[in-house]
Each structure stands twice: as C-alpha cells, then as structure tokens.
Design an enzyme around this catalytic site. Structure first.
Site, PDB file in Angstrom:
ATOM      1  N   GLU A  70      17.460 -29.115  -9.856  1.00  0.00           N
ATOM      2  CA  GLU A  70      18.422 -28.027  -9.796  1.00  0.00           C
ATOM      3  C   GLU A  70      18.531 -26.565 -10.884  1.00  0.00           C
ATOM      4  O   GLU A  70      19.011 -25.827 -10.639  1.00  0.00           O
ATOM      5  CB  GLU A  70      19.696 -29.208 -10.276  1.00  0.00           C
ATOM      6  CG  GLU A  70      20.541 -29.680  -9.813  1.00  0.00           C
ATOM      7  CD  GLU A  70      19.572 -31.614  -9.540  1.00  0.00           C
ATOM      8  OE1 GLU A  70      18.285 -31.468 -10.517  1.00  0.00           O
ATOM      9  OE2 GLU A  70      19.746 -31.783  -8.905  1.00  0.00           O
ATOM     10  N   HIS A  83      28.346 -40.018 -14.039  1.00  0.00           N
ATOM     11  CA  HIS A  83      28.578 -39.223 -13.068  1.00  0.00           C
ATOM     12  C   HIS A  83      30.009 -38.739 -13.514  1.00  0.00           C
ATOM     13  O   HIS A  83      31.080 -38.613 -12.487  1.00  0.00           O
ATOM     14  CB  HIS A  83      28.228 -39.902 -11.992  1.00  0.00           C
ATOM     15  CG  HIS A  83      26.720 -39.988 -12.004  1.00  0.00           C
ATOM     16  ND1 HIS A  83      26.081 -40.181 -12.376  1.00  0.00           N
ATOM     17  CD2 HIS A  83      26.730 -39.245 -10.081  1.00  0.00           C
ATOM     18  CE1 HIS A  83      25.013 -40.519 -11.045  1.00  0.00           C
ATOM     19  NE2 HIS A  83      24.841 -40.214  -9.677  1.00  0.00           N
TER      20      HIS A  83
HETATM   21  C1  LIG Z   1      18.987 -34.683 -11.396  1.00  0.00           C
HETATM   22  C2  LIG Z   1      19.584 -34.712  -9.819  1.00  0.00           C
HETATM   23  N1  LIG Z   1      20.280 -34.757  -8.413  1.00  0.00           N
HETATM   24  C3  LIG Z   1      20.483 -34.346  -7.936  1.00  0.00           C
HETATM   25  C4  LIG Z   1      21.286 -36.295  -8.162  1.00  0.00           C
HETATM   26  C5  LIG Z   1      21.849 -36.781  -6.545  1.00  0.00           C
HETATM   27  N2  LIG Z   1      20.997 -38.333  -6.187  1.00  0.00           N
HETATM   28  C6  LIG Z   1      20.635 -39.615  -6.274  1.00  0.00           C
HETATM   29  S1  LIG Z   1      20.006 -40.223  -5.373  1.00  0.00           S
HETATM   30  C7  LIG Z   1      19.145 -39.050  -5.101  1.00  0.00           C
HETATM   31  C8  LIG Z   1      18.079 -38.815  -3.703  1.00  0.00           C
HETATM   32  C9  LIG Z   1      16.666 -39.411  -4.636  1.00  0.00           C
HETATM   33  O1  LIG Z   1      15.855 -39.567  -3.680  1.00  0.00           O
HETATM   34  P1  LIG Z   1      14.455 -39.897  -4.212  1.00  0.00           P
HETATM   35  O2  LIG Z   1      14.248 -39.286  -5.703  1.00  0.00           O
HETATM   36  O3  LIG Z   1      13.685 -39.894  -2.936  1.00  0.00           O
HETATM   37  O4  LIG Z   1      14.464 -42.000  -4.481  1.00  0.00           O
HETATM   38  P2  LIG Z   1      15.198 -42.676  -3.542  1.00  0.00           P
HETATM   39  O5  LIG Z   1      16.641 -42.193  -3.683  1.00  0.00           O
HETATM   40  O6  LIG Z   1      14.898 -42.632  -2.772  1.00  0.00           O
HETATM   41  O7  LIG Z   1      14.989 -44.496  -4.283  1.00  0.00           O
HETATM   42  C10 LIG Z   1      20.216 -37.796  -5.111  1.00  0.00           C
HETATM   43  C11 LIG Z   1      19.871 -36.221  -4.601  1.00  0.00           C
HETATM   44  C12 LIG Z   1      20.530 -37.359  -8.870  1.00  0.00           C
HETATM   45  N3  LIG Z   1      21.242 -38.321  -9.153  1.00  0.00           N
HETATM   46  N4  LIG Z   1      20.089 -36.717 -10.328  1.00  0.00           N
END
Ligand SMILES: Cc1ncc(C[n+]2csc(CCOP(=O)(O)OP(=O)(O)O)c2C)c(N)n1
Ligand SMILES: Cc1ncc(C[n+]2csc(CCOP(=O)(O)OP(=O)(O)O)c2C)c(N)n1
Ligand SMILES: [Mg+2]
Ligand SMILES: [Mg+2]
Lengths: 338, 316, 338, 316
Positions: free
Chosen positions: C72, C141
């Site tokens: 971000e 959130h």
């Molecule tokens: C800083 C931040 N940006 C966006 C989000 C929204 N978000 C929640 S889970 C996710 C995807 C995460 O993917 P990854 O890091 O690969 O973990 P996975 O869900 O695959 O275990 C996103 C974009 C968040 N929680 N925190």
C-alpha cells in the site's frame, strides 16, 4: 509555582537541560529494570541527534542500546514484539514526521493489542519522538502531530515542557503497561530548569498549573508553555490581566478536573497549540469545556493554533504559521474583554 | 523402514493435520449458520506447514500467525474449545470474544497472535526474537507469513533487521501461490520467493509445504541452527489452498489443473501414506471428531462477554 | 428534500446502489479524461472487494485499471508520482485501516507537495478508501479515521452518505487538482437511492440539508446520516421535536455557513460521528460552533460519538462502541430540554 | 586516444562536477554565515554520480532526488541562481523559498523533487515511470537513492512494482557507505547492495561511482535498455562523502584510511585525468566561479516571499 508534582516534594534540586533530564530517566530506568532497552536510528554510537540517549551504550552495552538501519516501521514493530514478550522497549523515532511510517504498528498493533488479545497481554512500549517547528527544517520535519495519536484509543500521550516534567513523566511512561507516545519538542531540548535530585515519578493525568491567575485560564503544552508564560507576564504588566497557565503535561489521560476547576473560577479560556487548528487537540479540549462548563463561560473558548498550512522553509513564513506571543496576548484580551 | 518412534511422530502429526482440517470445516459450517461473523480464511490444504513447523518447536518458542491463522494456533497447542468460543465471539474464547478469527492470540503457548494486516507480523516476530536474545534465552521465534506479505515493505525491512542482529528467527513463507486472486507470478518476477531472502544475506530454502515430514525435518534442522546462533532462516513452503481465499470466495480463478494437482498431494493423504497404518489414522479421526463436537457444544454453551465489564475495562 | 445539489437540478433519475454510483463516476471520468487511471489491490480482475471498480478493466484495459501486489505505501507513492507528472490516479486502499501504512506518502508527500514545490505542481490524486463498523470485522478493519486526514493541511476529505452524493462528489474529487481522501463506508455500499441520469458534479464545501427542521441542528456524515434520519423521524413522531439534519458531505472544505445558519435558527446542536469521541471531527465542529455562534446557543453542543475503544469482534460489544439511534434520540432530547 | 567529441563530453562533465563542488562549498560558507537554515547535506565527493547519470538522460526524462539533492538538481540543469535563492529562502528560488535545501523541485527540467524522508522517493519515481508508460511516451525515470534507503520498506516494495510492470525505471543506489554514522556493514549483511535487486528479478550492477565516465556510460547503456522495454535496472554506485553527513557533522567516525583512499579517487581529479587538458579545465573553473559569484549576488539581492500572498495562497 507548580501544584501537581508535590506528592514527594523533594528537597534538593539542580539545574538540568531538558535533554539531560530525559537522559537521566533513561539511565535510571535501565539500571533499575533490565527489561528496559532503547532502540532507534543513531541512538547508540552517536547518542541520538539530540543527545538524549548519550552514554547508554557505554553503560548498558549494545544489547540494550541498539542502533538500527532506517526502517522505522519495522523498528517500532520490533518494539511491539519485544513488549508483548516481556521487555520494556523505549523506541526513538527521530522526528514525529517519521512516525507516519510507523502508523500501522502504532495504531493497528500497539494500540489494539491489549483489546484484541482479550486483555491477555499489554504493550509496555514507549515511543519517544520529537516534533514542532525548529530552525528552518521545513515541511517534513516541523510538524506537530499529537492530534493524530490523541485520536487513537489505546495510546497514552505525553508532552513535557520542562526538564523536571520530562524526567518525571518519562519514568512514568517506562513503567506504564500500555503504549505511550512521548512527544518531545525540538526547541525545548536545551531548556534549563530545576530537577529534583531524588527520584520523582510524575503520574499521568495530573496537570500542572505553571502560573496561577484569576482572570483567564490558558491551556498550553510543550513549546507553547514557555511562550504562554511570556504572554502571561506581558498581560499582567501591560494589561493588568492575571492569567492562569495550565500545562496538562499528559494529553491522554487528560486532567479534566484541574482544567474545569480553573475555568469555573476564571470564566474565560484560551487554548494554545502549535499544531494546526483544524482537528487538533485544542478543539477537543474546547469541546469538552463548552460542554462541561457551559454555564460558567463568559465568552467562547478562544483557540490560538497553527495555521492550516504545511510549514514552509523561509523563516518569516514559518513563524507566521505558528502562534507567537503577540497572538496569545491578543487572544487572551479578546477572551477577557468579549 | 519405520521405527515405533517414527510412527508415533507421524501419528501425532496426523492428529494435528486432521484436527485443523476438521476444525476449518466446522468453522465453515458455523459461518454458514450465522454463528461466525467477519472474515474467515480457512487453512484448508495448507495444514502440513503449521503442523510440521510447530511439531519441531520447543515449549518456550514463540510463533506469530497471520490472517489465515487457525492452523498455526491449533498446531501450537490451542484447544478446539476456546478457539471456537473465540471465533463465535464468546467470553470463554482465547480473547474473550474481542478478537475473533483474525486476532487469536494465546500468549500462554507462546502464540503472539494472528494479524489482520498482511506483513505486520514479521517485525513483531523480530522483536520477540530480539527480546529473547537480549535476555539470553534459548528460544526461537517462528513467523508464519505468506507470498502476499513478501511484497510488503515489512518483509525486507524486518528480515534485514533479523539478519544484522543474527536473531533466532524462522520466517516461514507460506507460498500458496495466491494473494486472494492474484497469482504469485503477477505479483513478483521471482516466483521462488526464497530468493528474496538471499538479497538480505539470509539462509533461504524452499520445500514442499504439503509433505508434513519434509516440513517437520526442515524446521527441526532450522531450529537447531537458530539455537546455535547462526542467525535467521527463511523457509518458503510451497502449498495451495483447497478453498477460496475466504469463506465466501468460490476461488473460481484457481486453475483446475493446479487444484487437482494439489488435491492429489493432499497433506492428510501424504501423511497417511507415511504412517501406513489406516487403523491408527481412523482411530485418531474418531477421537478428534468427538473433541470438535464437544468444542462446538462448549462454544454454544458459553456466555457472551458482558457489556458493562467490557466498557469498564477498556474505556479510557 | 435537499437544497445543495440544485444548480443544474437534473430532471430524470433512477435508483442506484451507492457502489454503482461510484462505479458510474469512475467509468465516466475515465472515458472523459485519459489521464485518469485506477490502481489498487484486487481492483481490476476482481473488480474490487465491493465491486466499485467492476468493469473498468474490460472497458479501459490493464494499463488504466491496475491490480497491484500488497504494498500500500508504495502504491500510494506511485500514485503521487503519477499525479505530479500529469496523470490523475484514483488509488484504492481497501480499508482505511490500511491507509495507516501509507501515511508518509499521504501526509509528508501528497499533502505537502504543492507547498514544498512553491506551487509549481499539485497532486491531483484521489485516494478512495472505506471505513467504519461492518459486520464483525473487528479492531483492524472497522475504524473511522477521518479525524486523522482532517487534521492534515493540504488534503481534502469527502464522506458521502447517498448514492447521488457519492457519484457527484467522486466526479468533483477526480477533477480536483489537490489530493482528495474519498472515504466510503462499508455499510453503505448497498444503500439504494436516486441518482440523476445526467451528469451532476457536486461541488466541494456545500453541505446538504438532508432534513429541514426547526428545533435542533443535527450534523452527521457517512453512515451516521441514515441513522440520524431515523432518529429524527422518531423524535418528530414520539417527542414532537423537529430536527434539521445537515450532512456536510465534504469535511474539508467544510461548509461552515450552512451549519452556522442552521444553528442560529435552531439554537441547539447535536453532532453525530461514528469515530471515537476523543480528538475527532465532531469536537472540531463543536469548537467552531461554540466560537462562532456562542450567543445563539441555548445549550452546549452535544456530541454523540464512538467510544474511545478499539472495535471488538463480538456483536453486542461492537454495537455498544458506536452511536445507535437511541443514543442520538437521547442526545437531541438532552440538547433541546437542557 | 581521445576524439574531440570525447573531449567535449569530458569538458561538459567536468563543468558539472566542478559546478556542484563549488556550489556545495558556497552553501557551506553561506550556512556558516547564517544565510542558510535547516539541514544541509553536501554532495561533496559524490558529484560523479549525478553528473554521469544526468548527462546520459534525454530532455523528457524524470529524476527523483534525495535529502542530499543539490548535485542531482544541478546536474539535471537547475541554475545556480535559483538554487541558491531557494536554499536561502528567497522568493526567486525554485520553490519560492518554501521548500529549502531538502525540497527543491524543478518540474520544468523533469526534476520531481528532493525528499526529506529517506526512501520515500522510490515509489514516487515508480509512479512517474508508470505514468509515462500509460501515456506511451519514451521517457525514463531515474530515482537517486542511497545505501540507507536500501533498508527501508519502500525499496523492496517499489522495486518489485517496477519489475512486475516492466517500467523504465533506473534506480541509482548511491552507496556512500554510511547512513549518517552507520556504516553499511552494520546495516546490512550484504554490503554489495546491488544484490538486493536480484531477489526482485531486477537487472542489477555495481560500478565505481567516482569515475564520471564509467557512470555516464553505464547510465547511457541502462537508458537504452529501459527505452527498449526491458524493465527496471538498478545501479549501485560506490562512493564516499568528502564531508560529514550534514554541514555540522565533522564525520569523526569515518576511518582515515577510507577518507584518504577516496580523496585520492576524487571525482574531479579523475575527470581531469580523463580530460588531460588542464588549460580547458582551468578555464571552466574560472567561468563557473564567476557564475556562482553572480548567483550569490542574485540570491542576496532577491526579496523574501511576502507573508500575505503566502497566506492567501496556501491557507485553506
Ligand atoms: C496490508 C494489507 N493489505 C491488504 C489486505 C487485504 N487482504 C487480506 S488477505 C489478502 C491476501 C493475502 O495473500 P497472502 O499474503 O498470499 O496470504 P494468503 O491469504 O494467501 O494466506 C489481502 C490482500 C490486508 N489484510 N492487509
Ligand atoms: C525515514 C527517515 N528516517 C530517518 C531520517 C533521518 N536521516 C536523514 S539522512 C539519514 C541518513 C541517510 O543515509 P543514506 O540513506 O545512506 O543517505 P546519505 O545521507 O548517505 O546520502 C537519516 C537517518 C530521514 N530523513 N528519513
Ligand atoms: Mg498467498
Ligand atoms: Mg549513505
């Protein structure tokens, strides 16, 4: 005359610079409690840009006085992690402007961990940082950002104005179980003042009446305290107005009682802050006073604050953006003669 | 050939794997019934990572979890009952119902907490490892993390701090190949994320995250090296979700061939193959099923937190 | 009855969801001005978690509707860089809670660039984000953080409450030459309401009187607008109190005039915000009113706000932390009967 | 053997190098006299990097500068006069006296600005490169950056964005081996910082930052490749400060042998050797000296910005 730091009114005191008061508190707490450690950019070998951490490396070694790369977000994150596992980190972020890089860790992690963990753990971390207008350090190094932290539940917020308060409040901050934002002012480090020889732990939430007066309550903190005291002397000598200057010292928790008692006596209020006017702490205190002392107020609460402008480099413009003694004098006169 | 010790280990691992699997399925049902609110990110298909890593840890070690954290908590020793109570918002939950699925912490088992902010846990884990080092204790800290977090600023920042301070930090990158619907190759030129660690001078390796034995052995070895003071280690564990990103995501973007490839390499199936003792595995399942049923009853029967007490405790 | 969006009072309108109003504005502006592009996590292929950017990828291609990794701070930084070199980025940060990761770029860069460059360039960037309590998404959130942006000079701040306002204000935001924080509320995306068929650009700094009334001025924004309107109906029918509900729509710039005119008529004020009480926007508006309408006020300005607590997960506790209709009703009665 | 073209290029480079050198020395004098306030981070000793890189750029290219930014601005074409006016806070400065040393921007020469926040310029440069790509223009963006910034979160984040989007971004890491008093080896296990880029799949190289010809050639080659659409390139330019971190820092922590090593490799000396025409070099110096003297007069003679106008323009 101060009324607050009386509990163990110490006999002897000596004159210290504010930065040395802070330094003394750090030395003392690190000696007293081995869970305390200091961490930040340039704090160990150089002793900090303002020399607040000077000598800690020599006395406590590189494990407890830690220089870091330029990675403020993760340094504060590391302090959070250390704090929830039993340490008491004092993390320095060189400018409050740089704390903007750490807001996720401060706001989403440190401030919320106690609640999110259902009270299982707290975050006994002190974030020392420094703000305000200095000598031409311009828009990205001159902000007064206490208003941001003030708005975040879970944080405590300290802004000392004298060497004595600085030392006594830093002792409290380090012993506090919750995250404390300890916000120093770059223009105050070289301020001299008496500091008791004995340990004096100044409790949070206790305002200090820096000057007693009958005609108007003036609330100010940090670098606006000395400026308000200057204004008060001028108001007394030139205008016969007797101003009471209250320094809340901790903005969270805020000593409403001392403020309201004074307001009910004087019936006139001026609040002075260096931070920009819009959405600042002064507005919040004004909103409290107008609600809780409505029937006592003879005139609206006056706010003297920074202008809603980023701080420019040029000296004349820079000074035009923040409250000057004359602005305070004028505001008090407006309030009293309203 | 398998020794009795090996078999016991495998049985233990299988119990955890199956426990996580059934727990997540139960959560999904409870969510559909309206007992769970907010976000729910199942760990389905990734169970071997938390299971293998946590089995290699000592009692004093720390873990830091993610938004997809149930598996980490359970593998680290959390009970089904208080987990479910938390996720359904009950006073008996690990966080008294205040945290919910994304914020479960259980400091008593060294579990410093899940996190709703992707990447935010990495520096927190660095701090836990730093504290242990300052205190001169023999503990390691495991940070569970993700392919998505590898693109976040904290990843490089915090890994670098661990490296220069030589901290006992094990950074486990759960590379499930998606961040929500974004495949790794769209978020990084380098799809083998362990290579990120090398730029920071950190010993980095990649393993099969679906094979619990490989994970276990690799983590155990890493832990030994951390305790020997060699500094941080990064393990990229390749895996795949057996579900969408969260409970309401059908995961339509996941290519069918990949889904099938990884289904065939289901961590539970692989572990059963290692164990080669269906009777024992079945018995474990029966026991775990009963435990989870009891946990559901526990959660349902638990009281909600009281408003007055809450306000009294937290309002400042 | 609305009084503000009148200039080109359009004839025909249809019913849209708020999210579709936003979507329409994005489509329209991207078609109108090829400097406009959208960027953020999950906004292109998925169309955004709340479907606000749905269809943009298909219509404008991957160069102007850009999915990003989870980074971000740098995404907002990239938007700043694009903005100062002639583009008009609309960057989405999925939760306002995540904007805490971007505060350096928002506060130190975007907000200050115009001044620091001596007016040579501005930063025509819109940062769309979303806040507030939803359905159990807990402490990280659920925050309402408008108070932080409100305090930063150089930023504009928009918080729409209806589909019509959302569309019309987003058009203005994209056409604005300065950085605009466009703060949506997660509970409002599925709100239905009339939206004119014709283009309607709603100017900044013009409040909308969502309900006219004689007895009390109620100021609310974002999700507190519908809640305040419900309270107003109850106050009318059950207590005979006729409430005027003012929605500032843009908090920066703030339409002081509409607010003060109303206050001078009704002589009673209640401000409702979902954000925590301490240091919020409500306090600032209260401080303005007590200063500028001191002689008109029959009673203190009442503030109904979120409690100074991070938002907990459990539903009952969560709801106890933010203003409910009953709280608003009670506050108006207190104000009017004071 | 040197062609006349080479000689002209070298003369041009020498003019810039010497201009930066004298400009910084002038600033230090003016600071000591109280005409400059705030922070002042001289570029002394590092002149070859900005000079070589900017000489390789086209008119439309962008640059993003740092807190140690005077050299970048001058090399990119800023005038001594308006630079000095800015640094002394005058209305005729590039930012009307509002920015000061750490915030000089001159969008007319594609200079997007210095920055007081270490690391913050990298994503800004990514955005400029992104915008140019969206518009389909043949421009590159150079981000000047530093060894300190390489440990900052934006470094990995932003470099990764440039990589996956294949942007025409040249990231120049000015490795002057210190961040204030912290030597690189205490801030990173990997002291050759170009290796950081490799973890992000970015073409990365390291060069002698004191040899302006090497810098120029390397930057020119990089620019060709950026314009060919090959995606971002990282150049680590090794150099050393010939002064403390800022004007008031004596730099006592800098090891004498290093100081001497780099003094012997002074960028101006090296360039004079390449040029091998002392007469021409001396003539350049005389011209530049006169220009800077005129610039000082210009700055001194310029008015301060007016308070009323300022408030009218900026107060919201
Ligand atoms: C800083 C931040 N940006 C966006 C989000 C929204 N978000 C929640 S889970 C996710 C995807 C995460 O993917 P990854 O890091 O690969 O973990 P996975 O869900 O695959 O275990 C996103 C974009 C968040 N929680 N925190
Ligand atoms: C984010 C941030 N942290 C700290 C500082 C304070 N600071 C200014 S310059 C500097 C050292 C920078 O070192 P480096 O990045 O190597 O650049 P150099 O000064 O060597 O050119 C520091 C720590 C800052 N300006 N920004
Ligand atoms: Mg993933
Ligand atoms: Mg350096």
């Amino acid at each position: 005359m101060t009324n607050a730091a009386k509990p163990n009114s110490p006999s002897a005191s000596r004159t210290l610079l504010l930065r040395d008061g802070l330094n003394e508190a750090l030395h003392q707490e690190m000696a007293r409690d081995e869970r305390v450690f200091c961490i930040g950019v340039g704090i160990a070998e150089r002793g900090g840009s303002y020399k607040v951490t000077d000598g800690l490396l020599a006395e406590f070694g590189p494990q407890r006085c830690i220089d870091t790369p330029i990675a403020e977000a993760s340094i504060v994150g590391a302090a959070v992690g250390a704090a929830i596992t039993g340490m008491r980190p004092v993390v320095e972020v060189l400018f409050v402007d740089f704390t903007l890089l750490t807001m996720d860790q401060v706001v989403n992690q440190a401030a919320k961990y106690r609640l999110m963990s259902g009270g299982a753990r707290s975050v006994p971390m002190v974030l020392r940082t420094q703000g305000g207008v200095g000598d031409g350090v311009a828009a990205q190094h001159s902000q007064s950002l206490e208003g941001l932290f003030y708005h975040i539940p879970g944080l405590k917020l300290v802004m000392p104005s004298t060497p004595r308060d600085a030392r006594g409040l830093l002792l409290s901050a380090i012993r506090d179980d919750d995250p404390v934002i300890f916000l120093e002012h770059k223009a105050l480090y070289m301020t001299e003042g008496p500091v008791p020889v004995d340990e004096e732990v100044i409790p949070f939430g206790v305002a200090d009446i820096k000057r007693s007066g009958r005609d108007c309550t003036l609330i100010a903190w940090s670098n606006m305290v000395p400026r308000s005291l200057t204004a008060a002397e001028e108001l007394a000598s030139a205008h016969g107005i007797d101003v009471e200057v209250i320094d809340p010292r901790t903005l969270v928790p805020l000593d409403r009682q001392t403020i309201l008692e004074s307001v009910c006596r004087t019936e006139h209020v001026v609040i002075v802050q260096e931070a920009v006017r819009r959405g600042g702490v002064a507005a919040d205190i004004a909103s409290i006073i107008q609600a809780d002392a409505f029937d006592y107020l003879d005139a609206p609460v006056e706010i003297v604050a920074g202008r809603n402008i980023p701080i420019p480099y040029n000296r004349t413009l820079e000074q035009a953006c923040i409250p000057q003694t004359a602005d305070i004098v004028a505001a008090v006169r407006r309030a009293v003669y309203a | 050939m398998q020794t009795p010790d090996d078999a016991d280990l495998l049985a233990r691992l299988y119990r955890t794997l199956y426990g996580i699997r059934r727990f997540e399925q139960t959560c999904i049902s409870l969510y559909r019934l309206g007992h769970i609110r907010g976000y729910l990110h199942p760990y389905l298909g990734e169970e071997a990572i938390a299971t293998g890593v946590c089995a290699a840890l000592g009692e004093d070690d720390y873990i830091v979890s993610t938004h997809r954290g149930h598996g980490h908590c359970l593998a680290r020793g959390a009970g089904f009952d208080r987990m479910l109570a938390e996720i359904t918002g009950k006073a008996t939950g690990y966080c008294g119902g205040l945290g919910g699925s994304m914020h479960i912490a259980d400091p008593d088992t060294g579990n410093l907490g899940a996190n709703g902010i992707v990447g935010a846990g990495i520096p927190i884990g660095v701090g836990a490892a730093l504290g242990a080092t300052i205190r001169g204790e023999d503990r390691v800290c495991v940070v569970f993390s993700s392919d998505g977090a590898a693109n976040h600023g904290t990843f490089g920042e915090a890994l670098n701090l661990a490296a220069i301070w030589n901290l006992p930090l094990l950074l486990v990158v759960e590379n499930n190949q998606f961040a929500v619907s974004t495949p790794v190759h769209k978020a990084s030129r380098v799809v083998d994320l362990f290579r990120r660690g090398q730029g920071y001078g950190v010993e980095s390796l990649t393993i099969d995250g679906n094979d619990v034995l490989e994970v276990y052995e690799c983590a155990a070895d890493a832990r030994r090296r951390l305790l020997a003071g060699e500094g941080p280690i990064l393990i990229e564990a390749k895996t795949y979700r057996q579900a969408g990103h969260h409970v309401n995501d059908p995961g339509a973007y996941m290519p069918q061939n990949q889904v099938e490839h990884y289904k065939a390499r289901d961590p539970l199936t692989l572990c059963r193959q290692h164990l080669a003792d269906d009777e024992r595995a079945d018995a474990i399942e029966t026991e775990v099923d009963a435990e989870i049923e009891a946990a559901v009853d526990f959660a349902h029967g638990s009281p909600e937190p009281a408003v007055d007490e809450f306000l009294h405790e937290y309002e400042a």
